[in-house]
Design an enzyme around this catalytic site. Structure first.
Site, short mmCIF file in Angstrom:
data_model
loop_
_atom_site.label_atom_id
_atom_site.label_comp_id
_atom_site.label_asym_id
_atom_site.label_seq_id
_atom_site.Cartn_x
_atom_site.Cartn_y
_atom_site.Cartn_z
N GLN A 81 0.82 -1.21 0.00
CA GLN A 81 0.00 0.00 0.00
C GLN A 81 0.86 1.27 0.00
OE1 GLN A 81 -3.65 -0.77 0.63
NE2 GLN A 81 -3.83 1.16 -0.44
N LYS A 87 1.93 1.76 -3.60
CA LYS A 87 0.73 2.01 -4.43
C LYS A 87 0.23 3.43 -4.23
CE LYS A 87 -2.32 -1.10 -3.86
NZ LYS A 87 -3.45 -1.99 -3.52
N LYS A 122 -2.70 -0.74 6.69
CA LYS A 122 -3.67 -1.79 6.40
C LYS A 122 -4.11 -2.39 7.73
CE LYS A 122 -5.65 -3.96 2.93
NZ LYS A 122 -6.04 -3.49 1.59
N GLY A 129 -12.50 -0.35 2.96
CA GLY A 129 -12.85 -1.77 2.85
C GLY A 129 -11.77 -2.59 2.16
N ASP A 130 -11.92 -3.88 2.18
CA ASP A 130 -11.10 -4.84 1.43
C ASP A 130 -11.91 -6.14 1.45
OD1 ASP A 130 -8.11 -5.22 0.36
OD2 ASP A 130 -8.55 -7.02 1.50
N THR A 177 -11.93 0.23 -8.10
CA THR A 177 -10.78 -0.68 -8.22
C THR A 177 -10.91 -1.53 -9.49
OG1 THR A 177 -10.67 -0.71 -5.83
CG2 THR A 177 -9.38 -2.37 -7.00
N ASN A 199 -16.28 -7.37 -4.97
CA ASN A 199 -16.35 -5.97 -5.40
C ASN A 199 -15.45 -5.69 -6.61
OD1 ASN A 199 -14.65 -3.19 -4.88
ND2 ASN A 199 -16.86 -2.89 -4.81
P1 NDP Z 1 -14.54 -9.16 -1.83
O1 NDP Z 1 -14.62 -9.73 -0.46
O2 NDP Z 1 -15.61 -8.29 -2.32
O3 NDP Z 1 -14.38 -10.35 -2.90
C1 NDP Z 1 -13.32 -11.25 -2.83
C2 NDP Z 1 -13.52 -12.30 -3.91
O4 NDP Z 1 -12.36 -13.13 -3.95
C3 NDP Z 1 -14.69 -13.23 -3.65
O5 NDP Z 1 -15.21 -13.70 -4.86
C4 NDP Z 1 -14.05 -14.36 -2.85
O6 NDP Z 1 -14.74 -15.59 -2.92
C5 NDP Z 1 -12.71 -14.47 -3.55
N1 NDP Z 1 -11.71 -14.97 -2.57
C6 NDP Z 1 -11.35 -14.41 -1.39
N2 NDP Z 1 -10.46 -15.17 -0.74
C7 NDP Z 1 -10.25 -16.22 -1.52
C8 NDP Z 1 -9.43 -17.36 -1.43
N3 NDP Z 1 -8.65 -17.56 -0.35
N4 NDP Z 1 -9.45 -18.24 -2.45
C9 NDP Z 1 -10.23 -18.03 -3.55
N5 NDP Z 1 -11.03 -16.97 -3.70
C10 NDP Z 1 -11.04 -16.10 -2.71
O7 NDP Z 1 -13.11 -8.42 -1.89
P2 NDP Z 1 -12.60 -7.34 -2.94
O8 NDP Z 1 -13.20 -7.58 -4.28
O9 NDP Z 1 -12.73 -6.01 -2.30
O10 NDP Z 1 -11.02 -7.65 -2.98
C11 NDP Z 1 -10.45 -8.56 -3.91
C12 NDP Z 1 -8.96 -8.31 -4.03
O11 NDP Z 1 -8.73 -6.96 -4.48
C13 NDP Z 1 -8.16 -8.43 -2.73
O12 NDP Z 1 -6.86 -8.90 -3.04
C14 NDP Z 1 -8.05 -6.98 -2.26
O13 NDP Z 1 -6.94 -6.78 -1.40
C15 NDP Z 1 -7.86 -6.29 -3.59
N6 NDP Z 1 -8.17 -4.86 -3.59
C16 NDP Z 1 -9.42 -4.41 -3.24
C17 NDP Z 1 -9.70 -3.07 -3.28
C18 NDP Z 1 -11.07 -2.55 -3.05
O14 NDP Z 1 -11.28 -1.35 -3.31
N7 NDP Z 1 -12.02 -3.35 -2.62
C19 NDP Z 1 -8.64 -2.07 -3.58
C20 NDP Z 1 -7.40 -2.66 -4.03
C21 NDP Z 1 -7.19 -4.00 -3.99
P3 NDP Z 1 -15.62 -16.06 -1.66
O15 NDP Z 1 -16.80 -15.12 -1.63
O16 NDP Z 1 -15.97 -17.46 -1.98
O17 NDP Z 1 -14.73 -15.93 -0.46
#
Ligand code: NDP
Length: 453
Positions: free
Chosen positions: A114, A117, A129, A168-169, A213, A244
């Protein structure tokens, strides 16, 4: 694995020794160190001031107990974290992750990424974080609320609009931010909007933050394609995850004329040859809080659902032009990268943080695939959080069109900064190198100016 420069090897060895067992943090630090040898030899002032040693040591690490009562009246205990990594450029800024796999090493890897970034966005934000090993999945709204209130009852004393601004994350979306903000407001008796970002639109949130994102990662991929005179038009795309970031990456790909033929969650994969039905997917994931298997159920014969499947293996049997890993760290390994290369992949942009293993990155690089690392490609989220803070500070709210335009400019700027820095170091097209060096020098120069603190 690339050999580390002799100037940085001893510093990396010390990081390993000081942070035993934190393998994701080691991986993230090593990737940055691989890029920095040349910078340190070109600019000895960084070594003289021990900038690299200092940048690897968080300014503050907070670990706390989070007790709460479940719907059956049982007391539950989770562990909370906030790692305030670096505030050279502004207040600590970075999300909160609620997932059972969270431990200190997860938060430190994410916090470290972060820092660079946030510097790359060009905005005045430091890096941090946080999160917890709490699993919101399967919990009622009331349980999530009680957990968030307990989490904030400790966290509130460490954060503030000029100090540390969480967002969030994974596992932390609009619902959780609402409960967290409500408790902060109640404890402090202040309506301090810019203490959290990702807020609801009606109470201080920014339009486009939800989309930022996923949109940003897709825009970054589009910028990379443009360097080869190409675009998303007619491209076949895989997007891992269905949270997300994934949902809005899918939306932007579709807006740019591409077709998303597959997505996933942690229990399965959907292969949708006619293209993912985004409206249905959003209904299932955002409104019903359902699983990808529910999407497949409603979609019927149009989609092929593979329980426990690996999304990247879709490239073994069909052409894939672009891959956008948007789920979680280390979800795409060397074998997956080889399958994507064999399937014809031209560009990979990381919507998630560190989704590609070092082996995967090597496979892509050797094959000449355009590769946008997370700290550049997914920076649109935090950049729009900084826009949310700007709106809060001026008690204003901008239109969707204006905010999206700002996001696009920021993503194009990040792409340009990475590309120019890679050129400057004689590695044209190496976005990993460009992102690491451009991010590092901005933070390092500010740290130099402040003296030894
Ligand atoms: P969400 O919780 O909205 O979604 C996460 C997704 O990834 C879900 O589909 C989830 O599946 C899947 N997932 C999570 N853990 C695992 C795992 N161990 N194995 C396989 N699939 C997995 O999170 P976000 O979309 O917010 O975040 C996704 C990624 O993007 C993360 O790496 C986060 O750090 C990164 N990110 C997010 C930002 C944001 O603005 N939200 C900003 C920058 C980066 P399931 O529902 O089955 O767990």
């Amino acid at each position: 694995m690339t050999q580390l420069d002799a100037l940085v090897q001893p510093i990396f060895d010390a990081v390993l020794q000081r942070n035993p067992g934190e393998v994701e943090f080691h991986q993230a630090a090593r990737e940055v160190f691989e890029s920095l040898g040349r910078v340190i030899s070109k600019h000895p002032q960084y070594a003289e001031a021990s900038i690299l040693e200092r940048i690897c040591e968080p300014e503050r690490q907070i670990i706390f107990r989070v007790p709460w009562v479940d719907d059956d009246g049982r007391v539950q205990i989770n562990r909370g974290f906030r790692v305030e990594f670096n505030s050279a450029l502004g207040p600590y800024k970075g999300g909160l992750r609620f997932h059972p796999s969270v431990y200190l090493g997860t938060i430190k890897f994410l916090g470290f990424e972060q820092v660079f970034k946030n510097a790359l966005t060009g905005m005045p934000i430091g890096g941090g974080k946080g999160g917890s090993d709490f699993d919101p999945k399967g919990r009622s709204d009331a349980e999530v609320m009680r957990f968030c209130q307990s989490f904030m009852t400790e966290l509130y004393r460490h954060i503030g609009e000029y100090t540390d601004v969480p967002a969030g994350d994974i596992g932390v979306g609009g619902r959780e931010i609402g409960y967290l903000f409500g408790q902060y407001k109640r404890i402090t008796n202040r309506y301090e909007s810019a203490v959290l970002t990702g807020k609801g639109i009606g109470w201080g949130g920014s339009l486009v933050r939800t989309e930022a994102t996923g949109y940003g990662a897709t825009i970054f991929a589009d910028e990379m394609l443009k360097t080869r005179g190409d675009s998303f038009d007619g491209k076949r795309v895989l997007v891992s995850g269905s949270g997300n970031v994934a949902l809005y990456a899918i939306q932007k790909v579709q807006q740019l004329g591409g077709k998303v033929v597959g997505c996933s969650d942690s229990t399965g994969v959907v292969y949708d040859e006619t293209g993912v039905d985004l409206e249905l997917l959003r209904q299932v994931k955002e409104i019903d809080r359902g699983r990808l298997s529910d999407y497949a159920h409603y979609r019927g014969a149009a989609s092929d659902y593979r329980p426990g499947g690996n999304i990247w293996s879709i490239a073994e049997s069909t052409r894939v032009d672009v891959a956008l890993p948007c789920a979680t760290q280390n979800e795409l390994d060397g074998a997956d990268a080889a399958a994507l290369v064999a399937g014809g992949v031209l560009a990979v942009a990381e919507g998630a943080n560190m989704p590609s293993t070092p082996d995967a990155v090597r496979v892509f690089t050797e094959a000449g695939v355009l590769f946008g690392p997370g700290k550049a490609a997914n920076a649109g989220g935090v950049a729009t959080s900084a826009l949310e803070m700007q709106q809060n500070a001026s008690r204003d709210s901008w239109s969707f069109e204006h905010t999206e335009q700002r996001l696009e400019e920021i993503m194009r700027g990040i792409h340009e900064r990475c590309a120019e820095t890679a050129d400057e170091y004689d590695e044209p097209g190496n976005y990993v190198l460009g992102a690491n060096i451009a991010g590092f020098t901005r933070v390092a120069d500010a740290m130099l100016a402040f003296g030894v603190i």
